[in-house]
Design an enzyme around this catalytic site. Structure first.
Site, PDB file in Angstrom:
ATOM      1  N   ARG A   1      53.238  39.448  77.677  1.00  0.00           N
ATOM      2  CA  ARG A   1      54.359  38.686  77.137  1.00  0.00           C
ATOM      3  C   ARG A   1      55.547  38.915  78.071  1.00  0.00           C
ATOM      4  O   ARG A   1      55.898  40.057  78.379  1.00  0.00           O
ATOM      5  CB  ARG A   1      54.705  39.184  75.742  1.00  0.00           C
TER       6      ARG A   1
ATOM      7  N   ARG B   1      71.506  40.858  64.428  1.00  0.00           N
ATOM      8  CA  ARG B   1      72.254  39.902  65.271  1.00  0.00           C
ATOM      9  C   ARG B   1      73.004  38.900  64.407  1.00  0.00           C
ATOM     10  O   ARG B   1      72.477  38.434  63.396  1.00  0.00           O
ATOM     11  CB  ARG B   1      71.287  39.160  66.200  1.00  0.00           C
TER      12      ARG B   1
ATOM     13  N   GLU C   1      51.131  35.646  67.922  1.00  0.00           N
ATOM     14  CA  GLU C   1      51.492  35.450  69.330  1.00  0.00           C
ATOM     15  C   GLU C   1      50.474  36.109  70.262  1.00  0.00           C
ATOM     16  O   GLU C   1      50.179  35.591  71.335  1.00  0.00           O
ATOM     17  CB  GLU C   1      52.883  36.031  69.579  1.00  0.00           C
TER      18      GLU C   1
ATOM     19  N   ASN D   1      52.546  43.889  75.604  1.00  0.00           N
ATOM     20  CA  ASN D   1      53.883  43.413  75.229  1.00  0.00           C
ATOM     21  C   ASN D   1      54.860  44.579  75.368  1.00  0.00           C
ATOM     22  O   ASN D   1      54.912  45.461  74.513  1.00  0.00           O
ATOM     23  CB  ASN D   1      53.840  42.894  73.783  1.00  0.00           C
TER      24      ASN D   1
ATOM     25  N   ILE E   1      59.698  37.948  57.232  1.00  0.00           N
ATOM     26  CA  ILE E   1      60.439  37.389  56.097  1.00  0.00           C
ATOM     27  C   ILE E   1      59.809  36.063  55.667  1.00  0.00           C
ATOM     28  O   ILE E   1      59.540  35.832  54.489  1.00  0.00           O
ATOM     29  CB  ILE E   1      61.929  37.180  56.470  1.00  0.00           C
TER      30      ILE E   1
ATOM     31  N   GLY F   1      61.756  36.905  61.400  1.00  0.00           N
ATOM     32  CA  GLY F   1      61.381  38.315  61.437  1.00  0.00           C
ATOM     33  C   GLY F   1      62.658  39.114  61.603  1.00  0.00           C
ATOM     34  O   GLY F   1      63.690  38.757  61.043  1.00  0.00           O
TER      35      GLY F   1
ATOM     36  N   ARG G   1      63.427  43.170  53.050  1.00  0.00           N
ATOM     37  CA  ARG G   1      62.753  43.667  51.839  1.00  0.00           C
ATOM     38  C   ARG G   1      63.660  44.656  51.094  1.00  0.00           C
ATOM     39  O   ARG G   1      63.821  44.579  49.888  1.00  0.00           O
ATOM     40  CB  ARG G   1      61.433  44.335  52.209  1.00  0.00           C
TER      41      ARG G   1
ATOM     42  N   HIS H   1      60.977  32.888  71.201  1.00  0.00           N
ATOM     43  CA  HIS H   1      59.901  32.832  70.200  1.00  0.00           C
ATOM     44  C   HIS H   1      58.986  31.627  70.450  1.00  0.00           C
ATOM     45  O   HIS H   1      58.310  31.152  69.519  1.00  0.00           O
ATOM     46  CB  HIS H   1      60.443  32.688  68.761  1.00  0.00           C
TER      47      HIS H   1
ATOM     48  N   HIS I   1      60.754  30.821  62.354  1.00  0.00           N
ATOM     49  CA  HIS I   1      60.227  32.166  62.618  1.00  0.00           C
ATOM     50  C   HIS I   1      61.275  33.161  62.135  1.00  0.00           C
ATOM     51  O   HIS I   1      62.343  33.288  62.739  1.00  0.00           O
ATOM     52  CB  HIS I   1      59.954  32.329  64.122  1.00  0.00           C
TER      53      HIS I   1
HETATM   54  P1  AMP Z   1      58.908  41.109  61.674  1.00  0.00           P
HETATM   55  O1  AMP Z   1      59.955  41.352  62.742  1.00  0.00           O
HETATM   56  O2  AMP Z   1      58.221  39.790  61.815  1.00  0.00           O
HETATM   57  O3  AMP Z   1      57.935  42.253  61.521  1.00  0.00           O
HETATM   58  O4  AMP Z   1      59.703  41.015  60.273  1.00  0.00           O
HETATM   59  C1  AMP Z   1      60.443  42.094  59.769  1.00  0.00           C
HETATM   60  C2  AMP Z   1      61.227  41.622  58.566  1.00  0.00           C
HETATM   61  O5  AMP Z   1      60.332  41.123  57.553  1.00  0.00           O
HETATM   62  C3  AMP Z   1      62.039  42.743  57.907  1.00  0.00           C
HETATM   63  O6  AMP Z   1      63.336  42.278  57.580  1.00  0.00           O
HETATM   64  C4  AMP Z   1      61.238  43.021  56.641  1.00  0.00           C
HETATM   65  O7  AMP Z   1      62.021  43.569  55.599  1.00  0.00           O
HETATM   66  C5  AMP Z   1      60.790  41.622  56.305  1.00  0.00           C
HETATM   67  N1  AMP Z   1      59.747  41.658  55.276  1.00  0.00           N
HETATM   68  C6  AMP Z   1      58.479  42.116  55.359  1.00  0.00           C
HETATM   69  N2  AMP Z   1      57.871  42.029  54.152  1.00  0.00           N
HETATM   70  C7  AMP Z   1      58.783  41.511  53.271  1.00  0.00           C
HETATM   71  C8  AMP Z   1      58.788  41.185  51.879  1.00  0.00           C
HETATM   72  N3  AMP Z   1      57.699  41.397  51.129  1.00  0.00           N
HETATM   73  N4  AMP Z   1      59.908  40.655  51.352  1.00  0.00           N
HETATM   74  C9  AMP Z   1      61.011  40.452  52.094  1.00  0.00           C
HETATM   75  N5  AMP Z   1      61.071  40.730  53.419  1.00  0.00           N
HETATM   76  C10 AMP Z   1      59.981  41.261  54.003  1.00  0.00           C
END
Ligand code: AMP
Length: 398
Positions: A86, A236, A380, A9, A326, A205, A279, A175, A203
């Site tokens: 990917r 974004r 994925e 990827n 998230i 993230g 977070r 996605h 989704h």
């Molecule tokens: P990803 O791109 O799928 O890795 O997601 C990243 C996002 O997930 C970031 O905004 C992180 O802060 C959020 N995230 C991961 N763990 C937590 C949590 N325990 N509570 C809130 N957001 C989280």
């Protein structure tokens, strides 16, 4: 010993590798970041010894270094059975995964105008693994392909039709691999048949998108021509009024500046002025930081509106599914989002929600919820590994 499957990827400045065995168990994952800068580095998960990279290392250099290191560790002792890549944009050409011959590679190059930051680096990764493994079948799995089933009413913008005809301006969605995985996994967890299962998948993230999946196929999604449309994301903006462009041009903001702002300085980061990381924002909000609280509020409200919007494409709903960093981890975001949708009948069980569905086969809804609500960790890489092996075996019947 049977050969493994390599998943590649390539992002704009990063490279992720994963190796799966033939039973789809992940054996190892590795990451290279800040490529093409002086701080380029690579890391193999759970490895003791660091791997060194020259300053300014390219995707190809990082790929070679990682493959050498994995060979030394015996994980890629023999050539892989298949390599899955990917690829972000498959335009209208690719409706599913594709075996990478010269024609397919040329077609991916033709889609590069639609994803100038992504398809060229995806192609660089493909070129590198083709050089390293000229005899191994290589397969592309596209972020856009799962959404090629969108009907025209969902994919057309209300623009002059020549924009679509001549310039391919339409909604593509992204996605797709994750939304596909969620629809299959939700069906499995609920004991349903994928081809007759309908879900809304969110989704969430760093990038965020939502999809309506009707009888196993994608019928609407929130991202559009580019991955900028739709939900609020880490940096974004998601949806804005297109009138903004002209208004800000009048203020001296150029198209290039606005592109940068909408992609890299907006979303949670722009609203909170602090962080793109959900977070961190939840922690800040807990300590009374008002802009962070507001950023979370805008994020959840936009998401709730889109969940409602996805209903327009469905005649039944077997589950609402959350995934991504998230979606999988933030009970607060899920709760706050669904608090706007009481009219639709979504009800969460507070304890199951708090535990992220970990001990309840993903279920977090309460007994009186009109619809099941699930948390499903996305995967994925697994989909790419499966598709790579499937097409490789088809191309080389034994
Ligand atoms: P990803 O791109 O799928 O890795 O997601 C990243 C996002 O997930 C970031 O905004 C992180 O802060 C959020 N995230 C991961 N763990 C937590 C949590 N325990 N509570 C809130 N957001 C989280």
């Amino acid at each position: 010993m049977e050969a493994n499957i390599l998943v590649v990827n390539c992002g704009s400045s990063s490279l992720k590798l994963a190796v799966f065995d033939r039973l789809h168990n992940k054996l190892v994952s590795a990451l290279a970041e800040r490529l093409n800068t002086d701080d380029a580095f690579v890391n193999i998960a759970h490895a003791d010894e660091p791997i060194s990279l020259p300053a300014g290392a390219s995707h190809e250099t990082a790929l070679r270094a990682l493959i050498d290191a994995l060979r030394d560790r015996g994980i890629l002792a023999q050539d892989p059975a298949a390599i899955g890549h990917r690829v972000v944009h498959g335009g209208e050409t690719f409706r599913g995964a594709a075996l990478l011959d010269d024609d397919a590679i040329a077609a991916i190059g033709e889609c590069a105008g639609l994803a100038p930051l992504h398809n060229p680096v995806n192609l660089a990764g493909i070129a590198a693994t083709r050089t390293l493994y000229p005899n191994v079948p290589q397969v592309a799995v596209f972020d856009t392909a799962f959404h090629q089933t969108l009907p025209p009413r969902a994919f057309l913008y209300a623009l002059p039709e020549a924009y679509y005809r001549d310039w391919a301006v339409r909604r593509y969605g992204f996605h797709g691999t994750s939304h596909y995985f969620m629809s299959r996994e939700a069906a499995r967890l609920l004991g349903l048949t994928p081809a007759t299962t309908s879900i809304i998948s969110a989704h969430l993230g760093n990038g965020c998108s939502i999809s309506a999946i009707r009888d196993g196929i994608s019928v609407d999604t929130s991202m559009g021509l580019t991955p900028l449309e739709g939900l609020v994301m880490g940096t974004r903006s998601g949806d804005v009024d297109p009138g903004l462009f002209d208004y800000l041009a009048g203020k001296g903001v150029s198209a290039a500046e606005l592109h940068e702002v909408l992609n890299k300085q907006s979303g949670l980061l722009g609203l909170s002025g602090q962080s793109n990381d959900m977070r961190s924002l939840c922690e800040l909000a807990e300590h009374g930081h008002k802009p962070s609280e507001l950023a979370i509020d805008v994020f959840c409200f936009r998401l709730a509106k889109y969940i409602g919007a996805m209903m327009a494409s469905l005649t039944a709903l077997d589950a609402l599914v959350f995934t991504g960093g998230i979606g999988e981890n933030s009970s607060q975001v899920r709760q706050q989002t669904l608090s706007h949708l009481r009219l639709l009948g979504f009800e969460l069980d507070p304890e199951l929600n708090q535990s992220n569905g970990l001990y309840s086969d993903g279920r977090i809804d309460s007994a009186d919820s009109r619809f099941p609500v699930l948390v499903i960790p996305t995967n994925e890489e697994l989909v790419i590994a499966r598709e790579a092996l499937r097409l490789a075996e088809k191309s080389q019947p034994v």
